[in-house]
Design a protein around this motif. Sequence first.
Motif, PDB file in Angstrom:
ATOM      1  N   THR A  35       0.835  -1.204   0.000  1.00 17.80           N
ATOM      2  CA  THR A  35       0.000   0.000   0.000  1.00 17.80           C
ATOM      3  C   THR A  35       0.869   1.253   0.000  1.00 17.80           C
ATOM      4  N   PHE A  36       1.932   1.233   0.802  1.00 19.72           N
ATOM      5  CA  PHE A  36       2.850   2.370   0.826  1.00 19.72           C
ATOM      6  C   PHE A  36       3.443   2.609  -0.555  1.00 19.72           C
ATOM      7  N   ALA A  37       3.876   1.532  -1.226  1.00 17.01           N
ATOM      8  CA  ALA A  37       4.475   1.678  -2.550  1.00 17.01           C
ATOM      9  C   ALA A  37       3.513   2.372  -3.503  1.00 17.01           C
ATOM     10  N   ARG A  38       2.233   2.015  -3.424  1.00 21.38           N
ATOM     11  CA  ARG A  38       1.249   2.610  -4.329  1.00 21.38           C
ATOM     12  C   ARG A  38       0.998   4.076  -3.990  1.00 21.38           C
ATOM     13  N   THR A  39       0.717   4.379  -2.708  1.00 24.95           N
ATOM     14  CA  THR A  39       0.390   5.761  -2.344  1.00 24.95           C
ATOM     15  C   THR A  39       1.606   6.672  -2.456  1.00 24.95           C
ATOM     16  N   ALA A  40       2.796   6.140  -2.156  1.00 17.82           N
ATOM     17  CA  ALA A  40       4.006   6.956  -2.280  1.00 17.82           C
ATOM     18  C   ALA A  40       4.283   7.305  -3.735  1.00 17.82           C
ATOM     19  N   THR A  41       4.003   6.381  -4.641  1.00 13.29           N
ATOM     20  CA  THR A  41       4.166   6.670  -6.071  1.00 13.29           C
ATOM     21  C   THR A  41       3.223   7.787  -6.499  1.00 13.29           C
ATOM     22  N   GLN A  42       1.998   7.742  -5.992  1.00 14.31           N
ATOM     23  CA  GLN A  42       1.028   8.790  -6.318  1.00 14.31           C
ATOM     24  C   GLN A  42       1.508  10.144  -5.811  1.00 14.31           C
ATOM     25  N   ARG A  43       2.027  10.176  -4.612  1.00 10.35           N
ATOM     26  CA  ARG A  43       2.513  11.438  -4.051  1.00 10.35           C
ATOM     27  C   ARG A  43       3.776  11.905  -4.763  1.00 10.35           C
ATOM     28  N   LEU A  44       4.612  10.966  -5.198  1.00  8.40           N
ATOM     29  CA  LEU A  44       5.815  11.339  -5.935  1.00  8.40           C
ATOM     30  C   LEU A  44       5.450  12.008  -7.255  1.00  8.40           C
ATOM     31  N   ARG A  45       4.403  11.509  -7.919  1.00 12.43           N
ATOM     32  CA  ARG A  45       3.985  12.135  -9.174  1.00 12.43           C
ATOM     33  C   ARG A  45       3.559  13.574  -8.922  1.00 12.43           C
ATOM     34  N   ALA A  46       2.842  13.824  -7.840  1.00 13.11           N
ATOM     35  CA  ALA A  46       2.441  15.192  -7.508  1.00 13.11           C
ATOM     36  C   ALA A  46       3.665  16.057  -7.206  1.00 13.11           C
ATOM     37  N   ALA A  47       4.657  15.495  -6.495  1.00 13.36           N
ATOM     38  CA  ALA A  47       5.879  16.246  -6.187  1.00 13.36           C
ATOM     39  C   ALA A  47       6.658  16.567  -7.461  1.00 13.36           C
ATOM     40  N   ALA A  48       6.708  15.619  -8.396  1.00 13.37           N
ATOM     41  CA  ALA A  48       7.417  15.847  -9.657  1.00 13.37           C
ATOM     42  C   ALA A  48       6.778  16.996 -10.430  1.00 13.37           C
ATOM     43  N   ALA A  49       5.461  17.140 -10.325  1.00 15.16           N
ATOM     44  CA  ALA A  49       4.777  18.257 -10.985  1.00 15.16           C
ATOM     45  C   ALA A  49       5.099  19.578 -10.297  1.00 15.16           C
ATOM     46  N   ARG A  50       5.266  19.550  -8.957  1.00 15.05           N
ATOM     47  CA  ARG A  50       5.590  20.784  -8.229  1.00 15.05           C
ATOM     48  C   ARG A  50       7.024  21.227  -8.482  1.00 15.05           C
ATOM     49  N   TYR A  51       7.930  20.261  -8.697  1.00 14.77           N
ATOM     50  CA  TYR A  51       9.356  20.580  -8.837  1.00 14.77           C
ATOM     51  C   TYR A  51       9.901  19.999 -10.141  1.00 14.77           C
ATOM     52  N   PRO A  52       9.431  20.499 -11.274  1.00 16.82           N
ATOM     53  CA  PRO A  52       9.864  19.905 -12.550  1.00 16.82           C
ATOM     54  C   PRO A  52      11.335  20.126 -12.859  1.00 16.82           C
ATOM     55  N   GLY A  53      11.970  21.081 -12.170  1.00 21.30           N
ATOM     56  CA  GLY A  53      13.373  21.357 -12.465  1.00 21.30           C
ATOM     57  C   GLY A  53      14.366  20.742 -11.508  1.00 21.30           C
ATOM     58  N   ASP A  54      13.914  19.867 -10.610  1.00 22.71           N
ATOM     59  CA  ASP A  54      14.825  19.295  -9.616  1.00 22.71           C
ATOM     60  C   ASP A  54      15.534  18.076 -10.185  1.00 22.71           C
ATOM     61  N   PRO A  55      16.868  18.128 -10.350  1.00 25.62           N
ATOM     62  CA  PRO A  55      17.568  16.996 -10.971  1.00 25.62           C
ATOM     63  C   PRO A  55      17.568  15.735 -10.116  1.00 25.62           C
ATOM     64  N   GLN A  56      17.603  15.876  -8.785  1.00 24.98           N
ATOM     65  CA  GLN A  56      17.619  14.695  -7.927  1.00 24.98           C
ATOM     66  C   GLN A  56      16.292  13.946  -8.007  1.00 24.98           C
ATOM     67  N   LEU A  57      15.197  14.692  -8.070  1.00 23.35           N
ATOM     68  CA  LEU A  57      13.896  14.042  -8.170  1.00 23.35           C
ATOM     69  C   LEU A  57      13.749  13.367  -9.535  1.00 23.35           C
ATOM     70  N   ALA A  58      14.214  14.045 -10.583  1.00 19.76           N
ATOM     71  CA  ALA A  58      14.150  13.451 -11.922  1.00 19.76           C
ATOM     72  C   ALA A  58      14.996  12.180 -11.997  1.00 19.76           C
ATOM     73  N   GLU A  59      16.157  12.195 -11.357  1.00 18.81           N
ATOM     74  CA  GLU A  59      17.015  11.004 -11.338  1.00 18.81           C
ATOM     75  C   GLU A  59      16.338   9.858 -10.600  1.00 18.81           C
ATOM     76  N   LEU A  60      15.658  10.176  -9.487  1.00 17.44           N
ATOM     77  CA  LEU A  60      14.948   9.149  -8.729  1.00 17.44           C
ATOM     78  C   LEU A  60      13.874   8.483  -9.594  1.00 17.44           C
ATOM     79  N   VAL A  61      13.069   9.289 -10.270  1.00 11.46           N
ATOM     80  CA  VAL A  61      12.010   8.735 -11.119  1.00 11.46           C
ATOM     81  C   VAL A  61      12.612   7.872 -12.225  1.00 11.46           C
ATOM     82  N   ALA A  62      13.689   8.346 -12.843  1.00  8.82           N
ATOM     83  CA  ALA A  62      14.318   7.585 -13.925  1.00  8.82           C
ATOM     84  C   ALA A  62      14.852   6.252 -13.418  1.00  8.82           C
ATOM     85  N   ASP A  63      15.484   6.255 -12.250  1.00  6.33           N
ATOM     86  CA  ASP A  63      16.023   5.015 -11.685  1.00  6.33           C
ATOM     87  C   ASP A  63      14.902   4.024 -11.379  1.00  6.33           C
TER      88      ASP A  63
END
Length: 283
Positions: free
Chosen positions: A174-202
């Motif tokens: 359940t955590f994996a699912r809800t955390a992914t949903q929240r990560l997508r929202a965070a990626a939209a808030r911070y589209p220019g953050d390289p560390q977040l983009a690297e995390l999503v890519a990995d």
Amino acid sequence: MDRRELADFLRSRRERITPDDVGLPAGPRRRTPGLRREEVAQLAFISTEYYTRLEQARAPHPSHEVLAGLARALRMSDAERAHLHHLAGTPLPPPSGPSRDVRQSILDLLHRLPNAAATVTSAAFEILAWNDLAAALMEDFSAVPRRDRNLLRRAFLGPDTHGRRLYGVSDADTFARTATQRLRAAAARYPGDPQLAELVADLLRGSEEFTRLWESHDVATAPALRKTFQHPQVGPVTVNCDVLDITDRDQQVVIYTATPGSPSEEALKLLSVIGTQHLTTPR
């Protein structure tokens, strides 16, 4: 630029700071409350003449460097610093990435919770701070590279300890699912953050499960209020999970407590004694 409001704001901030607050001697015959103008100028690395003109609403537009120096010299909070920039006509740009700095008061709070395991997480689910009991319950985060102190990396990419996903917590899926949903929202808030983009890519590269969840484009959240950790030394530890939002930094304090008088409370007490010693591998 609102010169008069800026002047009044600077004066009010200067008058509330004492010399002792900034490590300066008070000295005799101090007639003004707070700091003198020349002291603020010295701390901000600008000329006394220029600072005086700012307080008299006669100065030209201050640069970002001058405003940063004034905010530092006058011990401004994040909200006060943002207000300073607005008055000067140079609003701060939105943050390019989630804040990874934890306020000292929050760090102090973690260590004032001896009977609770507590962590601070960023919007990207990085473990930014923790207390001793959280390290004993989950893992010794100080022994893990900063890049790997991420709950999403742990959930989707492992390693799984003793075959237990995410520290053996009962709601790992359940955590994996809800955390992914929240990560997508965070990626939209911070589209220019390289560390977040690297995390999503990995995660996309390394986990089919994450890829499937990510491509669903869900952004809803459903917090879990109770969960059980399967701990290798003390067995199951059932805890209440409370989350406190630090809205100005887009962080969360996560606090795990056991029901008073329960076996899980006794397990947490035992963990507080043995700490992370059981996590050390003999050579």
